[in-house]
Design an enzyme around this catalytic site. Structure first.
Site, PDB file in Angstrom:
ATOM      1  N   GLU A  14       0.844  -1.188   0.000  1.00 28.83           N
ATOM      2  CA  GLU A  14       0.000   0.000   0.000  1.00 28.83           C
ATOM      3  C   GLU A  14       0.883   1.243   0.000  1.00 28.83           C
ATOM      4  O   GLU A  14       1.978   1.229   0.557  1.00 28.83           O
ATOM      5  CB  GLU A  14      -0.897  -0.018   1.240  1.00 28.83           C
ATOM      6  N   ASP A  15       0.392   2.289  -0.636  1.00 32.42           N
ATOM      7  CA  ASP A  15       1.146   3.537  -0.668  1.00 32.42           C
ATOM      8  C   ASP A  15       1.087   4.256   0.671  1.00 32.42           C
ATOM      9  O   ASP A  15       2.088   4.754   1.159  1.00 32.42           O
ATOM     10  CB  ASP A  15       0.676   4.452  -1.799  1.00 32.42           C
TER      11      ASP A  15
ATOM     12  N   ASP B 223      -3.599   5.466   6.206  1.00 31.88           N
ATOM     13  CA  ASP B 223      -4.156   6.718   6.708  1.00 31.88           C
ATOM     14  C   ASP B 223      -5.169   6.377   7.807  1.00 31.88           C
ATOM     15  O   ASP B 223      -4.783   6.081   8.927  1.00 31.88           O
ATOM     16  CB  ASP B 223      -4.782   7.464   5.531  1.00 31.88           C
TER      17      ASP B 223
ATOM     18  N   PHE C 118      -2.008  16.360   3.448  1.00 31.99           N
ATOM     19  CA  PHE C 118      -2.357  15.635   2.231  1.00 31.99           C
ATOM     20  C   PHE C 118      -1.109  15.495   1.365  1.00 31.99           C
ATOM     21  O   PHE C 118      -0.582  16.480   0.864  1.00 31.99           O
ATOM     22  CB  PHE C 118      -3.478  16.339   1.462  1.00 31.99           C
TER      23      PHE C 118
ATOM     24  N   ARG D 188       1.023  12.020  -9.340  1.00 39.42           N
ATOM     25  CA  ARG D 188       1.598  10.689  -9.126  1.00 39.42           C
ATOM     26  C   ARG D 188       3.034  10.601  -9.633  1.00 39.42           C
ATOM     27  O   ARG D 188       3.847   9.848  -9.107  1.00 39.42           O
ATOM     28  CB  ARG D 188       0.781   9.611  -9.836  1.00 39.42           C
TER      29      ARG D 188
END
Length: 188
Positions: free
Chosen positions: A98-99, A102, A153, A166
């Site tokens: 996973e990036d 959160d 963010f 990205r």
């Protein structure tokens, strides 16, 4: 695009070094095994490509695509599977890639969803861990973490805002003026 960042948290060089360390650690931990890396699209694709190249043991890959954010900066809380795995994972050692971790809602859902397919083991590697946003009732076993980050963010290195940013080679905090020009954060 760089002008839209409040700051750079991690440079390309820092990311490359940490991904190499993660690959070496996974190679040691899974020596003698053939793990299946499951990339959670779209955000993990750059991280996963670099990570599997840093792994020195046999491995295979698959991908899932899920959504819980839409085009906003806040999770909707509803996880929707857009693309499921292409292969059976029963009896396999699975590493979800996973990036960013959160709120934990998506990964918590996927741990249960994939766990029902009876893998030999199921662990998580996340590039970024943002604990400030974690829901208290969500408990995840994150085996590998690239970086712990502050609330903000983030974009770059696969992470996006509305499908943009990205391709930045670094990871940075996106200026709120980009996603909330009137001062109020967009919510989906």
């Amino acid at each position: 695009m760089m002008k839209d960042l409040e700051c750079v948290l991690y440079t390309k060089e820092e990311i490359d070094a940490r991904v190499k360390e993660l690959g070496e650690q996974i190679s040691r931990d899974y020596a003698g095994k053939d793990p299946v890396f499951v990339g959670i699209l779209k955000g993990s694709f750059i991280f996963m490509a670099d990570l599997v190249r840093a792994v020195s043991i046999p491995c295979s890959m698959d991908f899932m695509s899920v959504s819980s954010y839409g085009s906003g900066t806040q999770t909707t809380g509803a996880v929707k599977i857009i693309k499921d795995l292409s292969r059976d994972i029963e009896g396999k050692d699975v590493i979800m890639v996973e990036d960013i971790l959160d709120t934990g809602i998506t990964l918590n859902y996927l741990m249960g969803y994939l766990g029902n397919r009876r893998p030999a083991s199921l662990r998580i590697v996340t590039l970024l861990n943002k604990e400030a946003r974690r829901h208290k009732d969500i408990h995840l076993d994150v085996a590998y973490t690239g970086f712990h980050i502050p609330d903000g963010f983030v974009v770059g290195y696969g992470l996006d805002y509305a499908e943009e940013y990205r391709n930045l080679p670094c990871i940075g905090i996106l200026s709120s003026s980009v996603y909330a020009p009137d001062g109020a954060e967009k919510k989906e």
